[in-house]
Structure formats: C-alpha cells, structure tokens
Write a protein that holds these residues in place. Sequence first.
Motif, PDB file in Angstrom:
ATOM      1  N   UNK A  75       0.706  -0.896   0.284  1.00 44.84           N
ATOM      2  CA  UNK A  75      -0.286  -0.074   0.253  1.00 44.84           C
ATOM      3  C   UNK A  75       0.673   1.016  -0.061  1.00 44.84           C
ATOM      4  N   UNK A  76       0.177   2.408  -0.926  1.00 47.85           N
ATOM      5  CA  UNK A  76       1.030   3.221  -0.516  1.00 47.85           C
ATOM      6  C   UNK A  76      -0.161   4.879  -0.079  1.00 47.85           C
ATOM      7  N   UNK A  77       0.396   4.603   1.147  1.00 53.31           N
ATOM      8  CA  UNK A  77       0.135   5.664   2.446  1.00 53.31           C
ATOM      9  C   UNK A  77      -0.012   6.847   2.401  1.00 53.31           C
ATOM     10  N   UNK A  78      -0.663   7.909   2.680  1.00 51.23           N
ATOM     11  CA  UNK A  78      -0.161   9.355   2.743  1.00 51.23           C
ATOM     12  C   UNK A  78      -0.354   9.861   3.694  1.00 51.23           C
ATOM     13  N   UNK A  79       0.463   9.639   5.077  1.00 50.85           N
ATOM     14  CA  UNK A  79      -0.054  10.023   6.790  1.00 50.85           C
ATOM     15  C   UNK A  79       0.066  11.479   7.151  1.00 50.85           C
ATOM     16  N   UNK A 117      -2.724  -0.801  11.767  1.00 47.53           N
ATOM     17  CA  UNK A 117      -3.504  -0.782  12.880  1.00 47.53           C
ATOM     18  C   UNK A 117      -3.301   0.626  11.596  1.00 47.53           C
ATOM     19  N   UNK A 118      -4.066   1.428  11.912  1.00 46.09           N
ATOM     20  CA  UNK A 118      -3.838   2.780  11.527  1.00 46.09           C
ATOM     21  C   UNK A 118      -4.806   3.935  13.122  1.00 46.09           C
ATOM     22  N   UNK A 119      -3.127   4.269  13.105  1.00 48.35           N
ATOM     23  CA  UNK A 119      -3.299   5.179  14.313  1.00 48.35           C
ATOM     24  C   UNK A 119      -1.844   5.714  14.863  1.00 48.35           C
ATOM     25  N   UNK A 120      -1.280   6.075  15.872  1.00 46.26           N
ATOM     26  CA  UNK A 120      -0.226   7.014  16.164  1.00 46.26           C
ATOM     27  C   UNK A 120       1.138   5.893  15.981  1.00 46.26           C
ATOM     28  N   UNK A 121       1.136   4.318  16.077  1.00 42.14           N
ATOM     29  CA  UNK A 121       1.371   3.598  15.351  1.00 42.14           C
ATOM     30  C   UNK A 121       2.529   3.486  14.304  1.00 42.14           C
ATOM     31  N   UNK A 122       1.626   4.292  13.391  1.00 44.30           N
ATOM     32  CA  UNK A 122       2.015   4.543  11.783  1.00 44.30           C
ATOM     33  C   UNK A 122       3.271   5.352  11.561  1.00 44.30           C
ATOM     34  N   UNK A 123       2.977   6.352  12.806  1.00 49.38           N
ATOM     35  CA  UNK A 123       3.932   7.472  12.952  1.00 49.38           C
ATOM     36  C   UNK A 123       5.789   6.994  13.179  1.00 49.38           C
ATOM     37  N   UNK A 124       5.324   6.161  14.321  1.00 53.26           N
ATOM     38  CA  UNK A 124       6.575   4.651  14.704  1.00 53.26           C
ATOM     39  C   UNK A 124       7.572   4.253  14.092  1.00 53.26           C
ATOM     40  N   UNK A 125       6.693   3.457  12.928  1.00 48.35           N
ATOM     41  CA  UNK A 125       6.976   3.064  11.557  1.00 48.35           C
ATOM     42  C   UNK A 125       7.492   3.630  10.102  1.00 48.35           C
ATOM     43  N   UNK A 126       6.992   4.418  10.519  1.00 44.61           N
ATOM     44  CA  UNK A 126       7.473   5.703   9.545  1.00 44.61           C
ATOM     45  C   UNK A 126       8.773   6.770   9.860  1.00 44.61           C
ATOM     46  N   UNK A 127       9.246   6.134  11.621  1.00 39.85           N
ATOM     47  CA  UNK A 127      10.287   7.027  11.892  1.00 39.85           C
ATOM     48  C   UNK A 127       9.733   8.262  12.063  1.00 39.85           C
ATOM     49  N   UNK A 128       9.233   8.595  12.244  1.00 41.27           N
ATOM     50  CA  UNK A 128       8.419  10.251  12.464  1.00 41.27           C
ATOM     51  C   UNK A 128       9.169  10.557  13.868  1.00 41.27           C
TER      52      UNK A 128
END
Length: 275
Positions: A78-82, A199-210
Amino acid sequence: MFQDKQMRAVIRISLVVFIILIAFFIYNIIQKKNLESQVEKKPVLSLTTDSNIFKVDSVEMYSSANALNNSDVQGDYWDLNLYQFTDLAVYIDNHVSISDSTQKNTVKELYIDNITYPSLPKKGNPKLYYKDSKDLGIGIINEDKLISDRLDFKVVSSNNSNSEEPQFYADCSNPMLFSAINHEVVKSFPIRNTNSAVIFDGNLLLDATILLSTIEYEVSFTIHIINYLDEEYTCTVTIPIVLGDENDVNTIYDGSYQLTINDLSTNKFYKKMEE
C-alpha cells in the motif's frame, strides 16, 4: 532726548513680549487642565472586573494518526499518505457556580476567527476543522468542516442538541469541538499488504520513523462571546499540539495520546471597548 525715546520703545517692546509669553503659558495650563478633565470624565472599563465573566477553563486533547491510500489498486504494498490529528474540546467557564445565570454571563452569540499557527511543524500542513461529537477520537477528514476564516456556533439551550452542526449551550455547559489535522506528514509511505490487519493509529508514525518534535506545533484563534446585554468579550487562545509527555513514557507512538491543559498562557476574556 532721542536716547530716552529709544529706551522707552525697548521697554514697551519688552513688556509686550513678556505679556505674550505669560498669556501663552497661561493658555497651555488651561488646555492641559481641560484635557485632564476630559480624560477623567471619560468612562474607563475595568478589565479586571470584566475579565472575570468568562474564561477558557480547560482544553482536552486526543491525538492519534491515520492514513489515506494513494492508490486504489490492491497489490503487495500500500502507498499511504500519513496525517496526524488532534481532537480538541475547549471548555468555557462563565462562573455560574459563583453567581446564578444572568444576562451578563449567558451566551447569546459565539464565533471564532483569526486562525493562525504561531509555531508550524517541520513536517506536514496543519488545518483546523469543526468536529462532530459522535466522531471524536476518529481520524476522519471532512472538508465540509474546514474552518477557513470564521466559524459561527448556533447558541441553543442544553435540551436542544445537534452534533452535526456547530452548536454551543448558552450556559457554557458543553465544549467547543475542533480537530487540528496535520496533513501529509508523510506523502508516500509504502507498507506491505499482508493478511494481518494494519492498525491505522499513532503506531504508523513510529513505523514511518517520524520524530514527534517535527510534527508538534501551535494553533491559535480568537473566541468571541456576545452576552444578552450585547456586550462582546474576546479571548485569543494558543493551544500547543503536544504528542507526548516530558519523559516520553506516554506518547502518540502507543496508538493515541490524551492530555488536558488547564493553564493556557492566555485564558481570560476581555470586554471589547466601544469605538
């Protein structure tokens, strides 16, 4: 003889100059007293007294993240826009506990304007939206709710509620609801499409190393209240979008982060002077 006439002429001229200077001095004194008298007669508003009518009591914040899929095609990735969102509940205190509801502390009209971002995030593009109470904590983007310049609340009694439109109770018993959304924190984030649910929540920011420091910012706006005496009170609040505690024990990386602010730098309303 000639010298005597000259002397008398000099004396007369000196007297005239002296009289003019005295008259000018007296005129200035009279003008100064008149000005002071006018200032004393002009009614002066007590900001201390009037600022005690309304104040921003607290701001409750719920922060998380979500994403849009840039492609409708389902493949291996998937190509996601966070984006990151913070739902805000702004509570106003009209001191009803101190004195019963009066025309002075009952809201007749309410709106916000002058939306600014005193501190911008290094990543993303923040915007402010009105939020339905039924959607609190859900990371949805509804462009129909975008506040571009000004948002007027419909002031109603507490037994007449409709969360789908901006409403505020005249007795200040409900909060103003907003959602501060930071768009395009990561415009393109590929993630593997597996059988397990993402899981679409704040974990996405961790996965994206933001780094959280790169997406924290401040949002500011002016709240206008008109009471039943048609007096207008204003308060410009600046709300920091904080995504974790000081020790990073609890952060949005855990999925979501909640915070209540009770000590905004500016929380008092001041009466607008008549021009």
